[in-house]
Design an enzyme around this catalytic site. Structure first.
Site, mmCIF file in Angstrom:
data_model
loop_
_atom_site.group_PDB
_atom_site.id
_atom_site.type_symbol
_atom_site.label_atom_id
_atom_site.label_comp_id
_atom_site.label_asym_id
_atom_site.label_seq_id
_atom_site.Cartn_x
_atom_site.Cartn_y
_atom_site.Cartn_z
ATOM 1 N N GLY A 30 46.470 32.242 28.985
ATOM 2 C CA GLY A 30 45.640 31.428 29.878
ATOM 3 C C GLY A 30 44.238 31.953 30.126
ATOM 4 O O GLY A 30 43.603 31.569 31.115
ATOM 5 N N ASN A 56 41.509 31.208 28.556
ATOM 6 C CA ASN A 56 40.563 30.082 28.537
ATOM 7 C C ASN A 56 40.655 29.263 29.818
ATOM 8 O O ASN A 56 39.637 28.798 30.337
ATOM 9 C CB ASN A 56 40.813 29.197 27.316
ATOM 10 C CG ASN A 56 40.157 29.753 26.069
ATOM 11 O OD1 ASN A 56 38.954 29.657 25.904
ATOM 12 N ND2 ASN A 56 40.955 30.364 25.210
ATOM 13 N N ARG A 82 60.976 16.006 20.098
ATOM 14 C CA ARG A 82 59.538 16.148 20.342
ATOM 15 C C ARG A 82 59.003 14.904 21.074
ATOM 16 O O ARG A 82 58.186 14.982 21.979
ATOM 17 C CB ARG A 82 58.856 16.303 18.974
ATOM 18 C CG ARG A 82 57.488 16.886 18.992
ATOM 19 C CD ARG A 82 57.011 17.151 17.576
ATOM 20 N NE ARG A 82 57.540 18.365 17.002
ATOM 21 C CZ ARG A 82 57.139 19.604 17.313
ATOM 22 N NH1 ARG A 82 56.188 19.786 18.205
ATOM 23 N NH2 ARG A 82 57.672 20.645 16.741
ATOM 24 N N MET A 97 50.518 25.403 22.491
ATOM 25 C CA MET A 97 51.013 25.630 21.136
ATOM 26 C C MET A 97 52.115 24.640 20.742
ATOM 27 O O MET A 97 53.050 24.993 20.036
ATOM 28 C CB MET A 97 51.511 27.071 20.994
ATOM 29 C CG MET A 97 50.472 28.123 21.381
ATOM 30 S SD MET A 97 48.893 27.961 20.544
ATOM 31 C CE MET A 97 49.270 28.765 19.012
ATOM 32 N N LEU A 157 51.582 17.750 19.005
ATOM 33 C CA LEU A 157 51.711 16.523 19.797
ATOM 34 C C LEU A 157 51.915 15.322 18.881
ATOM 35 O O LEU A 157 51.272 15.214 17.835
ATOM 36 C CB LEU A 157 50.462 16.334 20.646
ATOM 37 C CG LEU A 157 50.281 17.393 21.739
ATOM 38 C CD1 LEU A 157 48.835 17.425 22.229
ATOM 39 C CD2 LEU A 157 51.240 17.151 22.898
ATOM 40 N N ASN A 168 40.696 20.046 22.290
ATOM 41 C CA ASN A 168 41.430 21.245 21.874
ATOM 42 C C ASN A 168 40.441 22.319 21.450
ATOM 43 O O ASN A 168 39.348 22.020 20.967
ATOM 44 C CB ASN A 168 42.362 20.924 20.706
ATOM 45 C CG ASN A 168 43.210 22.123 20.307
ATOM 46 O OD1 ASN A 168 43.703 22.863 21.162
ATOM 47 N ND2 ASN A 168 43.389 22.338 19.009
ATOM 48 N N HIS A 192 40.379 25.641 18.892
ATOM 49 C CA HIS A 192 41.161 26.236 17.799
ATOM 50 C C HIS A 192 40.427 27.465 17.274
ATOM 51 O O HIS A 192 39.211 27.404 17.037
ATOM 52 C CB HIS A 192 41.365 25.208 16.684
ATOM 53 C CG HIS A 192 42.201 25.746 15.567
ATOM 54 N ND1 HIS A 192 43.581 25.860 15.668
ATOM 55 C CD2 HIS A 192 41.865 26.234 14.346
ATOM 56 C CE1 HIS A 192 44.049 26.398 14.548
ATOM 57 N NE2 HIS A 192 43.033 26.624 13.737
ATOM 58 N N THR A 203 43.363 14.106 17.818
ATOM 59 C CA THR A 203 43.981 12.892 17.291
ATOM 60 C C THR A 203 45.371 13.283 16.784
ATOM 61 O O THR A 203 45.771 14.444 16.911
ATOM 62 C CB THR A 203 43.152 12.301 16.127
ATOM 63 O OG1 THR A 203 43.068 13.310 15.102
ATOM 64 C CG2 THR A 203 41.762 11.900 16.572
ATOM 65 N N ASP A 207 44.994 19.600 14.295
ATOM 66 C CA ASP A 207 43.706 20.306 14.159
ATOM 67 C C ASP A 207 42.703 19.498 13.332
ATOM 68 O O ASP A 207 41.840 20.068 12.659
ATOM 69 C CB ASP A 207 43.909 21.703 13.531
ATOM 70 C CG ASP A 207 44.775 22.602 14.414
ATOM 71 O OD1 ASP A 207 44.726 22.456 15.645
ATOM 72 O OD2 ASP A 207 45.517 23.435 13.860
HETATM 73 C C1 GAR Z 1 43.005 30.776 22.010
HETATM 74 O O1 GAR Z 1 42.389 31.696 21.148
HETATM 75 C C2 GAR Z 1 43.024 29.402 21.377
HETATM 76 O O2 GAR Z 1 41.948 29.153 20.534
HETATM 77 C C3 GAR Z 1 44.309 29.444 20.615
HETATM 78 O O3 GAR Z 1 45.204 30.156 21.421
HETATM 79 C C4 GAR Z 1 44.485 31.111 22.184
HETATM 80 C C5 GAR Z 1 44.946 30.979 23.621
HETATM 81 O O4 GAR Z 1 44.435 32.016 24.396
HETATM 82 N N1 GAR Z 1 44.768 28.125 20.326
HETATM 83 C C6 GAR Z 1 45.452 27.806 19.242
HETATM 84 O O5 GAR Z 1 45.778 28.604 18.396
HETATM 85 C C7 GAR Z 1 45.815 26.342 19.136
HETATM 86 N N2 GAR Z 1 46.269 26.017 17.824
HETATM 87 P P1 GAR Z 1 44.513 31.941 25.982
HETATM 88 O O6 GAR Z 1 45.932 31.523 26.343
HETATM 89 O O7 GAR Z 1 44.213 33.344 26.440
HETATM 90 O O8 GAR Z 1 43.501 30.944 26.452
#
Ligand code: GAR
Length: 215
Positions: A12, A14, A66, A91, A94, A108, A110, A142, A146
């Site tokens: 978390g 971000n 799902r 992760m 969807l 999103n 990535h 979408t 990715d």
């Molecule tokens: C981030 O680096 C994000 O870009 C990646 O997971 C990490 C989450 O970090 N997302 C993906 O890989 C999505 N496919 P966080 O939980 O510390 O924000």
């Protein structure tokens, strides 16, 4: 006041950067209405609670398919009625049940320079392939994994960084800077989804270029 929800599965960081950006005005006129995790043990849930944010856990393991999980997630989010849904380390793949319910309203982040390295283990792939540069992509979501319209990308030169943990830390710095700025422009309708691609207000055109981070 615009409303956003943030979906997480992990640490978390971000989500915390987004909350800080709301508090210090980088994201304006916006409330973080709920942090939702599909992982009951996600570290980000404790962080969100510590920050006084509403949280909700919807474990995908409680659903047979799902599609059933996505139907419930749509119902939970419709109840909150946000202007924007932010995937921040969420992760789960969807289905169209989710993506069509909120078309143009899901972002999103990535950790690669898409279309390079969709999916998992992006840092390891960049190192293994001796890439000169690596980075992050922020895009509208979408049905294609990715694959939705790209909004912004930030990159760095890998240089002497030889292990994926250190690379991930550098990548996080870019994410924490760029994601809040883009969220601010999207909630203000300065960056808009179209099925043909992303539409930028003139004040946002610099985001169309890859932004270099000298970290
Ligand atoms: C981030 O680096 C994000 O870009 C990646 O997971 C990490 C989450 O970090 N997302 C993906 O890989 C999505 N496919 P966080 O939980 O510390 O924000």
């Amino acid at each position: 006041m615009k409303k956003i929800v943030v979906l997480i599965s992990g640490s978390g960081s971000n989500m915390v950067a987004i909350k800080n950006a709301i508090d210090n005005g980088i994201i304006s006129d916006t409330e973080l209405s709920c942090v939702i995790s599909n992982e009951p043990e996600a570290g980000g849930i404790e962080k969100a609670q510590h920050l006084g944010l509403p949280t909700q856990i919807l474990s995908h393991k409680d659903f047979k398919t799902r599609e059933m999980f996505d139907e419930e997630l749509v119902a939970v989010i419709k109840n909150i009625n946000p202007d924007l849904i932010i995937l921040a380390g969420f992760m789960r793949i969807l289905t169209s049940i989710f993506t069509s319910a909120f078309e143009g309203k899901i972002l999103n982040i990535h950790p690669s320079l898409l279309p390079k390295y969709p999916g998992l283990h992006t840092h390891e792939s960049a190192l293994k392939n001796d890439d000169r540069e690596h980075g992050i992509t922020i895009h509208f979501v979408t049905e294609e994994l990715d694959g939705g319209p790209i909004i912004a990308q930030g990159y760095l030169v890998i240089g002497d960084t030889k292990d994926s943990k250190s690379l991930q830390q550098r990548i996080h710095q870019i994410e924490h800077d760029l994601y809040p700025k883009i969220i601010n422009e999207v909630v203000a309708n300065n960056i808009v989804y179209s099925s043909q691609g992303t539409i930028y207000h003139p004040s946002c055109q610099n985001y169309q270029d890859k932004i270099f981070y000298a970290l």
